[in-house]
Design an enzyme around this catalytic site. Structure first.
Site, mmCIF file in Angstrom:
data_model
loop_
_atom_site.group_PDB
_atom_site.id
_atom_site.type_symbol
_atom_site.label_atom_id
_atom_site.label_comp_id
_atom_site.label_asym_id
_atom_site.label_seq_id
_atom_site.Cartn_x
_atom_site.Cartn_y
_atom_site.Cartn_z
ATOM 1 N N PHE A 12 0.827 -1.219 0.000
ATOM 2 C CA PHE A 12 0.000 0.000 0.000
ATOM 3 C C PHE A 12 0.863 1.274 0.000
ATOM 4 C CE2 PHE A 12 -2.348 2.765 3.282
ATOM 5 C CZ PHE A 12 -2.932 3.570 2.312
ATOM 6 N N THR A 37 3.822 -11.058 -0.953
ATOM 7 C CA THR A 37 2.995 -11.841 -0.045
ATOM 8 C C THR A 37 1.537 -11.568 -0.405
ATOM 9 O OG1 THR A 37 2.729 -10.065 1.577
ATOM 10 C CG2 THR A 37 4.713 -11.440 1.771
ATOM 11 N N ALA A 81 8.949 -2.937 3.680
ATOM 12 C CA ALA A 81 8.498 -4.337 3.722
ATOM 13 C C ALA A 81 8.250 -4.784 5.156
ATOM 14 C CB ALA A 81 9.542 -5.235 3.063
ATOM 15 N N THR A 99 10.051 -11.342 9.440
ATOM 16 C CA THR A 99 10.155 -10.282 8.424
ATOM 17 C C THR A 99 10.520 -8.942 9.045
ATOM 18 O OG1 THR A 99 8.697 -11.306 6.813
ATOM 19 C CG2 THR A 99 8.793 -8.901 6.796
ATOM 20 N N THR A 124 5.776 2.973 12.888
ATOM 21 C CA THR A 124 4.379 3.247 13.222
ATOM 22 C C THR A 124 4.221 3.861 14.613
ATOM 23 O OG1 THR A 124 2.304 2.083 13.760
ATOM 24 C CG2 THR A 124 4.291 0.801 13.921
ATOM 25 N N ASP A 125 3.125 4.597 14.797
ATOM 26 C CA ASP A 125 2.796 5.138 16.122
ATOM 27 C C ASP A 125 2.458 4.035 17.121
ATOM 28 O OD1 ASP A 125 0.306 4.365 15.084
ATOM 29 O OD2 ASP A 125 -0.668 6.313 15.392
ATOM 30 N N GLU A 126 2.180 2.826 16.607
ATOM 31 C CA GLU A 126 1.762 1.757 17.512
ATOM 32 C C GLU A 126 2.881 1.313 18.445
ATOM 33 O OE1 GLU A 126 -0.801 -1.239 16.008
ATOM 34 O OE2 GLU A 126 -1.449 -0.017 14.320
ATOM 35 N N TYR A 148 2.361 -7.288 16.475
ATOM 36 C CA TYR A 148 2.774 -6.441 15.345
ATOM 37 C C TYR A 148 3.588 -5.259 15.845
ATOM 38 C CZ TYR A 148 2.444 -2.510 12.113
ATOM 39 O OH TYR A 148 2.745 -1.414 11.340
ATOM 40 N N SER A 151 6.971 -6.136 17.187
ATOM 41 C CA SER A 151 7.969 -6.442 16.149
ATOM 42 C C SER A 151 8.464 -5.159 15.488
ATOM 43 C CB SER A 151 7.394 -7.411 15.109
ATOM 44 O OG SER A 151 6.403 -6.786 14.307
ATOM 45 N N LYS A 152 7.595 -4.182 15.349
ATOM 46 C CA LYS A 152 8.036 -2.901 14.770
ATOM 47 C C LYS A 152 8.946 -2.159 15.773
ATOM 48 C CE LYS A 152 7.080 -1.355 11.316
ATOM 49 N NZ LYS A 152 7.656 -1.539 9.950
ATOM 50 N N LEU A 204 -18.189 -3.703 13.440
ATOM 51 C CA LEU A 204 -17.485 -2.729 14.276
ATOM 52 C C LEU A 204 -17.131 -3.357 15.622
ATOM 53 C CD1 LEU A 204 -16.538 0.217 14.426
ATOM 54 C CD2 LEU A 204 -18.855 0.832 15.169
ATOM 55 N N ASP A 270 -14.865 -7.129 20.780
ATOM 56 C CA ASP A 270 -13.578 -6.491 20.493
ATOM 57 C C ASP A 270 -12.519 -7.552 20.225
ATOM 58 O OD1 ASP A 270 -11.791 -4.509 20.120
ATOM 59 O OD2 ASP A 270 -11.925 -3.669 22.151
ATOM 60 N N ARG A 271 -11.468 -7.170 19.458
ATOM 61 C CA ARG A 271 -10.412 -8.134 19.244
ATOM 62 C C ARG A 271 -9.641 -8.336 20.541
ATOM 63 N NH1 ARG A 271 -6.973 -4.821 14.655
ATOM 64 N NH2 ARG A 271 -6.357 -3.040 15.895
HETATM 65 P P1 NAD Z 1 1.379 -3.642 3.236
HETATM 66 O O1 NAD Z 1 1.054 -4.858 4.021
HETATM 67 O O2 NAD Z 1 0.351 -3.054 2.345
HETATM 68 O O3 NAD Z 1 2.662 -3.909 2.329
HETATM 69 C C1 NAD Z 1 3.773 -4.651 2.799
HETATM 70 C C2 NAD Z 1 4.596 -5.030 1.573
HETATM 71 O O4 NAD Z 1 5.763 -5.725 2.030
HETATM 72 C C3 NAD Z 1 3.857 -5.986 0.620
HETATM 73 O O5 NAD Z 1 4.050 -5.576 -0.718
HETATM 74 C C4 NAD Z 1 4.523 -7.327 0.875
HETATM 75 O O6 NAD Z 1 4.515 -8.167 -0.262
HETATM 76 C C5 NAD Z 1 5.934 -6.897 1.255
HETATM 77 N N1 NAD Z 1 6.619 -7.890 2.091
HETATM 78 C C6 NAD Z 1 6.142 -8.493 3.207
HETATM 79 N N2 NAD Z 1 7.056 -9.348 3.693
HETATM 80 C C7 NAD Z 1 8.146 -9.267 2.874
HETATM 81 C C8 NAD Z 1 9.419 -9.889 2.861
HETATM 82 N N3 NAD Z 1 9.768 -10.782 3.793
HETATM 83 N N4 NAD Z 1 10.307 -9.557 1.884
HETATM 84 C C9 NAD Z 1 9.959 -8.638 0.930
HETATM 85 N N5 NAD Z 1 8.759 -8.031 0.881
HETATM 86 C C10 NAD Z 1 7.861 -8.336 1.853
HETATM 87 O O7 NAD Z 1 1.889 -2.571 4.305
HETATM 88 P P2 NAD Z 1 1.706 -1.000 4.335
HETATM 89 O O8 NAD Z 1 0.431 -0.680 4.972
HETATM 90 O O9 NAD Z 1 2.029 -0.455 3.000
HETATM 91 O O10 NAD Z 1 2.861 -0.614 5.365
HETATM 92 C C11 NAD Z 1 4.199 -0.373 4.903
HETATM 93 C C12 NAD Z 1 5.073 -0.071 6.102
HETATM 94 O O11 NAD Z 1 4.550 1.051 6.788
HETATM 95 C C13 NAD Z 1 5.149 -1.192 7.111
HETATM 96 O O12 NAD Z 1 6.472 -1.271 7.597
HETATM 97 C C14 NAD Z 1 4.195 -0.779 8.219
HETATM 98 O O13 NAD Z 1 4.593 -1.288 9.458
HETATM 99 C C15 NAD Z 1 4.349 0.719 8.157
HETATM 100 N N6 NAD Z 1 3.178 1.502 8.593
HETATM 101 C C16 NAD Z 1 1.945 1.290 8.042
HETATM 102 C C17 NAD Z 1 0.874 2.084 8.417
HETATM 103 C C18 NAD Z 1 -0.505 1.923 7.809
HETATM 104 O O14 NAD Z 1 -1.439 2.602 8.247
HETATM 105 N N7 NAD Z 1 -0.690 1.086 6.803
HETATM 106 C C19 NAD Z 1 1.052 3.062 9.404
HETATM 107 C C20 NAD Z 1 2.322 3.242 9.967
HETATM 108 C C21 NAD Z 1 3.373 2.463 9.532
#
Ligand code: NAD
Length: 338
Positions: A12, A37, A81, A99, A124-126, A148, A151-152, A204, A270-271
């Protein structure tokens, strides 16, 4: 800056970032490394493939030999990733640690060996954990409460340790919840929009009381680019400043946009862990990087919903059978959260 390696660029946020950077005059090449993935879709890169600057490598960040080879050929790394879905981390924590932590370390090792000029680690803020009140600066303790986020947080600390120990020029960005087109429909906004568009129930959690800060993906990408260009090595930058909403308030917006009523909402338990609120102080990024979110939430959300309405081919197959999106991947989640 000249030769960018972007991990997770088919996901994304990463795909938005690639489409942004491909147009930068001082970027000569962008290589996406992505394992594709269940969450990664090469189609997300769309028109970026029209540019001769873009190369795509289908591979895993845990593949040390591949990573070493790629890092050697690039001047900077932006690392997206990750396993990114909180609900999945409840039953597949091992994949998140592999990962998000070991994959990050594999990249950092290669960056150390090859003298990478800048390494932006996207987080992330999390990692700050739940804040019933108050707001977290970058100095705030990390108190992640779900696998999650843990790990971050671990990957953030490993990345920063590579700056302290080896001088790898790492910047960490921590953003709040992103929204926008191309997000996987397991996440709350696309999940609710796609369900409502199909006349199905939105589910919800709890009483809809959990507060998240919603930041347009373009604003996060602008902040990440600023950290890439101007961030000081060893520094963390909070990228917040979106719109604070409870999940109930967010649902009300989505019902309005999709022309549905509260009859289309089912409350579910809730989860197993669900942080009540996140909140970040982003004044450091504003002062030092000139970061400022620009996208209006109401417009951005409406445009996002419109993208899902116009592109059912992009998400309907994932809704029918999310596990089949990529062979051999983990179980889907039907719950509503990042
Ligand atoms: P996403 O899940 O949409 O995309 C993750 C991408 O990483 C995918 O294309 C997947 O194929 C690839 N990937 C996963 N494991 C892999 C591996 N072992 N090797 C290579 N590629 C791999 O995630 P996103 O929402 O785009 O988030 C991107 C980053 O931003 C992440 O690090 C996430 O923690 C961080 N983030 C996301 C948000 C959010 O709201 N989505 C907010 C804050 C931070």
């Amino acid at each position: 800056m000249e030769h960018l390696l972007v991990t997770g660029g088919a996901g994304f946020i990463g795909s938005h970032f690639v489409k942004r950077m491909i147009h930068a005059a001082d970027v000569a090449s962008v290589t996406v490394l992505d394992a594709l993935t269940y969450a990664g879709h090469i189609e997300n890169l769309g028109t970026a493939f029209l540019s001769e600057k873009l190369a795509f490598v289908h591979g895993n960040i845990l593949d040390a030999e591949l990573v070493d080879d790629l890092v050697a050929k690039h001047t900077a790394i932006v690392h997206f990733a990750a396993e990114s879905h909180v609900d999945r981390s409840f039953f597949a924590a091992g994949a998140f640690l592999a990962t998000n932590v070991h994959g990050t370390q594999t990249l950092l090792d290669a960056a150390m060996r090859h003298g990478t000029q800048k390494f932006v680690h996207v987080s992330t803020d999390e990692v700050y954990g739940p804040l019933p009140e108050g707001t977290a600066t970058e100095e705030f303790p990390l108190r992640p409460s779900v696998p999650y986020a843990a790990s971050k947080a671990a990957s953030d600390l490993v990345a920063l340790s590579y700056f302290q120990t080896y001088g790898v020029p790492v910047c960490v960005t921590r953003s709040s919840n992103n929204y926008g087109p191309y997000q996987h429909p397991e996440k709350i906004i696309p999940l609710f929009v796609t369900r409502l568009l199909r006349g199905e129930q939105a589910t919800l959690h709890g009483r809809g009381e959990h507060v998240r800060n919603w930041l347009h993906v373009d604003d996060n990408c602008a902040g990440i680019e600023a950290a890439l260009r101007d961030g000081a090595p060893g520094e963390v930058y909070n990228l917040g400043g979106g719109t604070d909403l409870t999940s109930g308030e967010l649902t009300a917006h989505l019902l309005g946009i999709c022309g549905a009523t509260w009859d289309a909402v089912t409350y579910i338990p809730d989860r197993q862990a669900n942080d009540i609120r996140y909140s970040m102080d982003w004044s450091k990024a504003a002062a030092q990087l000139g970061y400022r979110p620009r996208r209006d939430f109401t417009d951005g959300l409406a445009q996002t919903a419109e993208w899902y309405r116009r592109n059912p081919d992009r998400w309907a197959p994932l809704m029918r059978n999310p596990t089949a999106a990529r062979p051999g991947r983990s179980r889907p989640s039907t719950s509503a959260g990042r």
